[in-house]
Design a protein around this motif. Sequence first.
Motif, mmCIF file in Angstrom:
data_model
loop_
_atom_site.group_PDB
_atom_site.id
_atom_site.type_symbol
_atom_site.label_atom_id
_atom_site.label_comp_id
_atom_site.label_asym_id
_atom_site.label_seq_id
_atom_site.Cartn_x
_atom_site.Cartn_y
_atom_site.Cartn_z
ATOM 1 N N THR A 7 0.809 -1.216 0.000
ATOM 2 C CA THR A 7 0.000 0.000 0.000
ATOM 3 C C THR A 7 0.843 1.266 0.000
ATOM 4 O OG1 THR A 7 -1.697 -1.198 1.238
ATOM 5 C CG2 THR A 7 -1.851 1.200 1.239
ATOM 6 N N HIS A 8 0.495 2.162 -0.912
ATOM 7 C CA HIS A 8 1.090 3.495 -0.916
ATOM 8 C C HIS A 8 0.576 4.227 0.326
ATOM 9 C CE1 HIS A 8 2.224 7.511 -2.186
ATOM 10 N NE2 HIS A 8 2.946 6.959 -3.156
ATOM 11 N N GLU A 9 1.464 4.947 1.016
ATOM 12 C CA GLU A 9 1.060 5.550 2.292
ATOM 13 C C GLU A 9 -0.076 6.558 2.154
ATOM 14 O OE1 GLU A 9 3.794 7.963 4.651
ATOM 15 O OE2 GLU A 9 4.841 8.473 2.817
ATOM 16 N N ARG A 10 -0.238 7.172 0.981
ATOM 17 C CA ARG A 10 -1.361 8.115 0.797
ATOM 18 C C ARG A 10 -2.714 7.411 0.922
ATOM 19 N NH1 ARG A 10 1.486 10.222 -4.134
ATOM 20 N NH2 ARG A 10 2.944 11.741 -3.315
ATOM 21 N N GLU A 11 -2.732 6.109 0.609
ATOM 22 C CA GLU A 11 -3.985 5.351 0.689
ATOM 23 C C GLU A 11 -4.504 5.240 2.118
ATOM 24 O OE1 GLU A 11 -6.116 3.975 -1.754
ATOM 25 O OE2 GLU A 11 -4.868 5.365 -2.885
ATOM 26 N N VAL A 30 -5.869 -11.172 4.513
ATOM 27 C CA VAL A 30 -5.356 -9.948 3.896
ATOM 28 C C VAL A 30 -4.556 -9.164 4.938
ATOM 29 C CG1 VAL A 30 -5.956 -7.802 2.714
ATOM 30 C CG2 VAL A 30 -7.314 -9.869 2.315
ATOM 31 N N GLU A 31 -3.340 -8.808 4.538
ATOM 32 C CA GLU A 31 -2.445 -8.047 5.411
ATOM 33 C C GLU A 31 -1.893 -6.854 4.642
ATOM 34 O OE1 GLU A 31 2.049 -8.756 7.034
ATOM 35 O OE2 GLU A 31 0.629 -10.401 7.317
ATOM 36 N N ARG A 32 -1.841 -5.715 5.295
ATOM 37 C CA ARG A 32 -1.311 -4.498 4.666
ATOM 38 C C ARG A 32 0.177 -4.357 4.967
ATOM 39 N NH1 ARG A 32 -4.919 0.135 5.505
ATOM 40 N NH2 ARG A 32 -5.497 -0.199 3.366
ATOM 41 N N VAL A 33 0.927 -4.036 3.917
ATOM 42 C CA VAL A 33 2.350 -3.723 4.033
ATOM 43 C C VAL A 33 2.527 -2.342 3.394
ATOM 44 C CG1 VAL A 33 4.681 -4.348 3.280
ATOM 45 C CG2 VAL A 33 3.038 -6.153 3.893
ATOM 46 N N ILE A 34 3.080 -1.410 4.139
ATOM 47 C CA ILE A 34 3.289 -0.061 3.614
ATOM 48 C C ILE A 34 4.513 -0.084 2.692
ATOM 49 C CG2 ILE A 34 3.678 2.382 4.170
ATOM 50 C CD1 ILE A 34 0.978 1.172 5.160
ATOM 51 N N TRP A 35 4.333 0.413 1.472
ATOM 52 C CA TRP A 35 5.423 0.454 0.502
ATOM 53 C C TRP A 35 6.421 1.527 0.891
ATOM 54 C CZ3 TRP A 35 6.628 4.426 -3.130
ATOM 55 C CH2 TRP A 35 7.648 4.085 -4.021
ATOM 56 N N GLN A 36 7.688 1.160 0.859
ATOM 57 C CA GLN A 36 8.775 2.105 1.081
ATOM 58 C C GLN A 36 9.806 1.884 -0.020
ATOM 59 O OE1 GLN A 36 10.286 1.514 5.039
ATOM 60 N NE2 GLN A 36 8.402 2.201 6.001
ATOM 61 N N THR A 83 -3.683 4.334 -6.154
ATOM 62 C CA THR A 83 -4.299 4.757 -7.411
ATOM 63 C C THR A 83 -3.534 4.092 -8.547
ATOM 64 O OG1 THR A 83 -2.848 6.666 -7.699
ATOM 65 C CG2 THR A 83 -4.899 7.023 -6.431
ATOM 66 N N TRP A 84 -4.093 4.123 -9.745
ATOM 67 C CA TRP A 84 -3.394 3.517 -10.879
ATOM 68 C C TRP A 84 -2.034 4.170 -11.082
ATOM 69 C CZ3 TRP A 84 -4.500 -0.999 -12.908
ATOM 70 C CH2 TRP A 84 -5.767 -1.523 -12.661
ATOM 71 N N GLN A 85 -1.963 5.496 -10.920
ATOM 72 C CA GLN A 85 -0.700 6.201 -11.080
ATOM 73 C C GLN A 85 0.297 5.795 -9.996
ATOM 74 O OE1 GLN A 85 -3.749 7.720 -10.959
ATOM 75 N NE2 GLN A 85 -4.013 8.311 -13.083
ATOM 76 N N GLU A 86 -0.177 5.701 -8.750
ATOM 77 C CA GLU A 86 0.696 5.292 -7.645
ATOM 78 C C GLU A 86 1.163 3.850 -7.816
ATOM 79 O OE1 GLU A 86 -1.278 8.169 -4.218
ATOM 80 O OE2 GLU A 86 -1.973 6.114 -4.449
ATOM 81 N N SER A 87 0.277 2.998 -8.288
ATOM 82 C CA SER A 87 0.638 1.592 -8.488
ATOM 83 C C SER A 87 1.742 1.447 -9.525
ATOM 84 C CB SER A 87 -0.595 0.786 -8.914
ATOM 85 O OG SER A 87 -1.537 0.762 -7.869
ATOM 86 N N LYS A 88 1.641 2.206 -10.607
ATOM 87 C CA LYS A 88 2.708 2.181 -11.619
ATOM 88 C C LYS A 88 4.025 2.651 -11.014
ATOM 89 C CE LYS A 88 -0.324 3.115 -15.512
ATOM 90 N NZ LYS A 88 -0.699 4.084 -16.534
ATOM 91 N N LYS A 89 3.954 3.702 -10.207
ATOM 92 C CA LYS A 89 5.153 4.233 -9.560
ATOM 93 C C LYS A 89 5.763 3.175 -8.636
ATOM 94 C CE LYS A 89 6.444 7.696 -6.124
ATOM 95 N NZ LYS A 89 5.966 8.812 -5.316
#
Length: 155
Positions: A7-11, A30-36, A83-89
């Motif tokens: 997960t992107h932190e903005r989410e 389901v477990e959340r992992v913050i992307w870094q 978001t789709w943009q964040e996922s691509k990033k």
Amino acid sequence: MKIFLLTHERELHRATNTGSLAIGASNNIVERVIWQRVNPNKDLTRLIEINEAVLLYSKTESSSPISSTEIIDYENIIIIDGTWQESKKIFNQSAYLKKAPRFTLNTAKDSLYKLRANQPKGGLCTIECIIEVLRMKGQNNIAADLSLKFAQFNG
């Protein structure tokens, strides 16, 4: 079985995040992992390195998907949650994700999600992806519960 939401932190602060719906209602599947970017999650990188995790990735973005029958062989599924943009990033800035086998959902239905704009045709939101994966893995009761929660949320 475990589904990791990378997960992107903005989410975390968005009321429209559907991944949050699944975390509490999935029997700890389901477990959340913050992307870094500079400090990737060690558990995810290890699972990818030993070929114990598959990345669910958009059919519009994936250059080398694996077939739908092979997801059955994986007990660890990674879904990028943003978001789709964040996922691509996230994908483009995470070398370890590029090493993961990729799986693309082959679904004929379009997303029912109404709360965000700019969704690509054929692109599903996070909870819709989770529901599809759960169904494919035989977790039909949890998938049905999440479908109901999503319908109420999306209402």
